[in-house]
Design a protein around this motif. Structure first.
Motif, short mmCIF file in Angstrom:
data_model
loop_
_atom_site.label_atom_id
_atom_site.label_comp_id
_atom_site.label_asym_id
_atom_site.label_seq_id
_atom_site.Cartn_x
_atom_site.Cartn_y
_atom_site.Cartn_z
N ASN A 1 -2.38 8.91 0.72
CA ASN A 1 -2.57 7.45 0.58
C ASN A 1 -4.04 7.07 0.84
O ASN A 1 -4.34 6.20 1.66
CB ASN A 1 -1.63 6.70 1.52
CG ASN A 1 -1.37 5.27 1.05
OD1 ASN A 1 -1.45 4.98 -0.15
ND2 ASN A 1 -1.08 4.38 1.98
N THR B 1 -5.78 3.47 0.89
CA THR B 1 -5.79 2.62 2.08
C THR B 1 -7.03 2.91 2.93
O THR B 1 -7.68 1.99 3.44
CB THR B 1 -4.47 2.76 2.87
OG1 THR B 1 -3.49 1.98 2.19
CG2 THR B 1 -4.58 2.28 4.31
N THR C 1 1.81 3.84 -5.03
CA THR C 1 0.59 4.56 -5.42
C THR C 1 -0.26 3.77 -6.41
O THR C 1 -1.48 3.89 -6.41
CB THR C 1 0.90 5.94 -6.04
OG1 THR C 1 1.96 5.78 -6.97
CG2 THR C 1 1.28 6.95 -4.99
N ASP D 1 0.82 -1.22 0.00
CA ASP D 1 0.00 0.00 0.00
C ASP D 1 0.85 1.26 0.00
O ASP D 1 0.32 2.37 0.00
CB ASP D 1 -1.00 0.01 1.18
CG ASP D 1 -0.40 0.52 2.46
OD1 ASP D 1 0.74 0.13 2.79
OD2 ASP D 1 -1.08 1.32 3.15
N TRP D 2 2.20 1.09 0.00
CA TRP D 2 3.09 2.25 -0.12
C TRP D 2 3.34 2.61 -1.58
O TRP D 2 3.95 3.61 -1.89
CB TRP D 2 4.42 1.98 0.59
CG TRP D 2 5.08 0.70 0.14
CD1 TRP D 2 5.96 0.56 -0.90
CD2 TRP D 2 4.90 -0.60 0.70
NE1 TRP D 2 6.32 -0.76 -1.02
CE2 TRP D 2 5.69 -1.50 -0.05
CE3 TRP D 2 4.15 -1.11 1.76
CZ2 TRP D 2 5.75 -2.87 0.21
CZ3 TRP D 2 4.21 -2.48 2.02
CH2 TRP D 2 5.00 -3.34 1.25
#
Ligand SMILES: [Zn+2]
Length: 213
Positions: A162, A165, A133, A130-131
């Motif tokens: 972010n 998420t 993009t 999830d880091w």
């Protein structure tokens, strides 16, 4: 491991606090009536962000240590490592009144010097990219749900922008509730699993079952 009736899981969020995304993550947690654990970067704890930290606490969430500058700490001296941790711990105590018990190494880079110098339990967790993009909210949700297990730490991020998420959480939380999971903070999970934190030096935790007895 001691017996606990419910399956426990701990959602964790790295790299905050951020100005908008942290608030959106908290909105989702609050709406679903659950808690999470936030690993803060010391340099992100500005005066303007103290209200979001206070809100995090008021929802029953927990604040832990993710270094001061988010650098590759394998390249630092022992003294620099200690300073990274103590600056952030001192700042967290100042804002929350509680000392962190857990540390997540930036980029999950770590070495023996860090284990030796840092008097906190090291946490990684099960991630879903999830880091990145380009990782879709659907992938974040599907991978997290597929990987879930009793005693697991789930590794997510609430850095600025972010939002996928926060979106994925809308799927993750009900799905894991349906599977019988109870959402707890990291410290509560280790406590309820009967893990003695003083014996865990040298372990990077993804799940509490890695603990030494
Ligand atoms: Zn990070």
């Amino acid at each position: 491991m001691r017996y606990t009736q419910n399956k426990l899981i701990a959602l964790t969020f790295d790299d905050g606090p951020s100005d908008t995304t942290t608030g959106h993550v908290l909105d989702v947690l609050e709406r679903h009536g659950i808690v999470g654990t936030f690993f803060l970067i010391g340099d992100n704890i500005t005066e303007e962000r103290i209200p979001i930290i206070k809100r995090t606490l008021s929802l029953g969430c927990e604040i832990e240590n993710h270094s001061k500058t988010h650098s590759d700490m394998r390249t630092l001296t022992r003294e620099e490592i200690i300073s990274e941790i103590s600056c952030t711990t001192d700042r967290i105590i100042e804002v929350t009144g509680r000392a962190p018990e857990f540390f997540r190494p930036p980029y999950i880079y770590y070495n023996d010097t860090m284990f030796d110098a840092i008097d906190l339990t090291f946490i990684c967790g099960l991630g879903c990219e999830d880091w990145e993009t380009e990782t879709t909210a659907e992938h974040r949700a599907e991978k997290t749900i597929a990987q879930a297990e009793d005693g697991a730490v789930i590794l997510l991020h609430d850095f600025e922008g972010n939002e996928k998420t926060a979106e994925a959480l809308e799927t993750i939380i009900p799905a894991l509730k349906d599977k019988g999971y109870e959402f707890v903070t990291v410290s509560e999970m280790f406590r309820r699993k009967g893990v003695d934190l003083t014996k865990q030096r040298g372990i990077l935790f993804n799940v509490t079952s890695q603990a030494r007895g």
